[in-house]
Write a protein that holds these residues in place. Structure first.
Motif, mmCIF file in Angstrom:
data_model
loop_
_atom_site.group_PDB
_atom_site.id
_atom_site.type_symbol
_atom_site.label_atom_id
_atom_site.label_comp_id
_atom_site.label_asym_id
_atom_site.label_seq_id
_atom_site.Cartn_x
_atom_site.Cartn_y
_atom_site.Cartn_z
ATOM 1 N N GLU A 184 -2.315 -0.820 3.006
ATOM 2 C CA GLU A 184 -1.175 0.078 2.827
ATOM 3 C C GLU A 184 -0.785 0.741 4.163
ATOM 4 O O GLU A 184 0.392 0.789 4.528
ATOM 5 C CB GLU A 184 -1.555 1.130 1.791
ATOM 6 C CG GLU A 184 -0.345 1.792 1.205
ATOM 7 C CD GLU A 184 -0.698 2.609 -0.016
ATOM 8 O OE1 GLU A 184 -1.358 2.067 -0.934
ATOM 9 O OE2 GLU A 184 -0.320 3.772 -0.047
ATOM 10 N N ASP A 185 -1.816 1.200 4.902
ATOM 11 C CA ASP A 185 -1.543 1.881 6.176
ATOM 12 C C ASP A 185 -0.788 0.987 7.154
ATOM 13 O O ASP A 185 0.122 1.426 7.845
ATOM 14 C CB ASP A 185 -2.871 2.213 6.884
ATOM 15 C CG ASP A 185 -3.526 3.420 6.278
ATOM 16 O OD1 ASP A 185 -2.958 3.968 5.318
ATOM 17 O OD2 ASP A 185 -4.611 3.801 6.771
ATOM 18 N N VAL B 195 2.790 0.574 6.152
ATOM 19 C CA VAL B 195 3.541 1.810 6.424
ATOM 20 C C VAL B 195 3.842 1.890 7.921
ATOM 21 O O VAL B 195 4.962 2.213 8.331
ATOM 22 C CB VAL B 195 2.743 3.040 5.936
ATOM 23 C CG1 VAL B 195 3.373 4.340 6.443
ATOM 24 C CG2 VAL B 195 2.664 3.051 4.407
ATOM 25 N N ASP B 196 2.857 1.526 8.742
ATOM 26 C CA ASP B 196 3.053 1.593 10.180
ATOM 27 C C ASP B 196 4.123 0.590 10.644
ATOM 28 O O ASP B 196 5.002 0.933 11.436
ATOM 29 C CB ASP B 196 1.718 1.318 10.887
ATOM 30 C CG ASP B 196 1.871 1.426 12.377
ATOM 31 O OD1 ASP B 196 2.338 2.483 12.829
ATOM 32 O OD2 ASP B 196 1.556 0.453 13.097
ATOM 33 N N ARG C 275 6.438 5.789 0.980
ATOM 34 C CA ARG C 275 5.203 6.423 1.474
ATOM 35 C C ARG C 275 5.447 7.141 2.791
ATOM 36 O O ARG C 275 4.672 8.003 3.185
ATOM 37 C CB ARG C 275 4.082 5.389 1.602
ATOM 38 C CG ARG C 275 3.518 5.011 0.200
ATOM 39 C CD ARG C 275 2.611 3.841 0.299
ATOM 40 N NE ARG C 275 2.057 3.304 -0.925
ATOM 41 C CZ ARG C 275 2.713 2.840 -1.986
ATOM 42 N NH1 ARG C 275 4.029 2.933 -2.076
ATOM 43 N NH2 ARG C 275 2.070 2.290 -3.008
#
Ligand SMILES: Cc1ncc(COP(=O)(O)O)c(C=O)c1O
Length: 422
Positions: A313-314, A317-318, A227
């Motif tokens: 999800e964010d 990803v971070d 991602r």
């Protein structure tokens, strides 16, 4: 009773106060390697960051004493467990037909997948003679040896190519009429490299074999790297021939130990996971567990659910972006010291070595400086694993490594301390 070193050798006659016990536990902790700085990058603590750790801890404590063996009888626990499994399936490319089970770690996930493969073959593949073989690259994890041993299967390790990835021609050459399972790692432990899963899975399909992707390290990391725009060869159920996947929530899922997932392409295959685990011929009625273990901590499942919801999800990803930044800083810092060079790979592992310094002495130096000498012996590497840690952790490691490199070059360090660990 205590021995000459004051070690307990039997249950104390009388109980002791918590204050006394707590003080002694703190003393034990002080005897160990320091987890906060020295071990953060060198033993897979996988805390994520402080916020994640706090959520994980709080959720864990809410279910501290709860036995997930009985989760199916509690609507709330059943829902937590099935939501974790649903999230796992979607992350790893599974469709509506894919299924998953919670386990206590990569070892149990892999054991369950190998067991399901064996039961599948016994039920549907009379053409494959026992003992069944598991054929896998040399770099696949040692815990697969254990599964093979317990399940009376034969393990065949096949040399990897010069790039340290599975050599698919060599895997094919190793197939025999008894081969049942092909394994690939995404990524392998030690080098952090992805095996060519699509090619291994195609080989499995061509020969009608079970293909397992060991995604214990990558399962909750690679999807978020993708991602971030990092192009990776597919490694999960997006690849048609992949039959089962092991993916550890207690690694880059940042959940509390012990928590992992084992995934099957469809329910028909998952049915073989259950073979033999529903027991009714004893006095206490039906006994059916999710995997090998009986009692297991609901706390770990609840903590995984909480972390997955907290991050979303964010958030994953971070965390992955920040961990990759730590990896980049580590690589730059390590390569600035002496002549250390890092092995590029598709994970958070940072294997490094020197062509001129004796790496055993470097490992010995790490031990003397309070580190755990995580590494490989053939070829020899030391491999920290990046996490989104504070600067002080990176700086302390790089500064210590600088001194160790100099100490080895000046002839002041030996490999002797390494004997503690090998
Ligand atoms: C690729 C891989 N597979 C399996 C395992 C075993 O996992 P666990 O220690 O959770 O049993 C590990 C552990 O590091 C691993 O790296």
């Amino acid at each position: 009773m205590q021995d000459t070193q004051n070690h307990l050798t039997s249950l104390p006659e009388k109980g002791r106060s918590w204050e006394e016990i707590e003080a002694e536990l703190h003393g034990f902790k002080e005897m160990d390697l320091d987890e906060e700085v020295h071990l953060r990058l060198l033993t897979g603590i996988h805390k994520g960051d402080d916020r994640v750790h706090e959520v994980c801890r709080k959720a864990y404590m809410m279910y501290f004493h709860t036995n997930a063996m009985l989760a199916d009888y509690h609507p709330g626990q059943r829902r937590i467990q099935s939501e974790v499994l649903g999230m796992a399936v979607r992350l790893l490319g599974g469709g509506d037909e894919a299924r998953a089970n919670i386990t206590t770690g990569g070892t149990e996930s892999i054991f369950c997948a190998m067991h399901a493969a064996r039961e599948w073959a016994r039920a549907t593949r009379p053409d494959i003679p026992e003992p069944y073989q598991i054929v896998m690259p040399q770099t696949a994890h040692a815990t697969i040896n254990k599964a093979a041993h317990y399940l009376d299967m034969e393990l065949v390790r096949v040399p990897v190519g010069p790039d340290l990835r599975a050599d698919v021609d060599a895997l094919e050459a190793a197939l025999t009429p008894s081969t049942l399972v092909l394994v690939g790692s995404a990524p392998c432990w030690g080098f952090g490299l992805l095996d060519p899963i699509p090619e291994i899975a195609a080989l499995a399909e061509q020969h009608g074999l079970w293909m397992h992707t060991d995604c214990c390290v990558g399962g909750y990391l690679l999807p978020f790297m993708e991602r971030l725009g990092i192009e990776l060869e597919p490694y999960d159920f997006r690849v048609p021939g992949v039959t089962s996947i092991s993916a550890d929530l207690h690694k880059h899922g940042y959940a509390a130990k012990p928590c992992s997932t084992v995934l099957y392409r469809n329910e028909e295959l998952q049915n073989f996971h259950w073979t033999g685990v529903a027991i009714s011929d004893w006095q206490s009625g039906m006994y059916r567990t999710h995997g090998v273990v009986g009692s297991r901590p609901m706390a770990a499942v609840a903590a995984a659910w909480a972390v997955m919801n907290f991050l979303g999800e964010d958030g994953y990803v971070d965390l992955t972006r920040r961990a990759l930044q730590v990896k980049d800083r580590m690589i730059a810092g390590i390569e600035a010291i002496e002549d250390f060079r890092c092995l590029p790979n598709e994970s958070l592992l940072i294997p490094f070595r020197s062509e001129t310094l004796d790496m055993l002495k470097v490992m010995g130096g790490l031990v003397e400086n309070g580190y755990f000498p995580w590494g490989t012996f053939d070829p020899i590497y030391v491999h920290p694993s990046a996490e989104p840690v504070d600067d002080v952790v990176v700086e302390t490691f790089l500064s210590d490594l600088g001194h160790i490199g100099k100490g080895v070059r000046d002839g002041n360090l030996t490999a002797e301390a390494l004997a503690k660990y090998i």
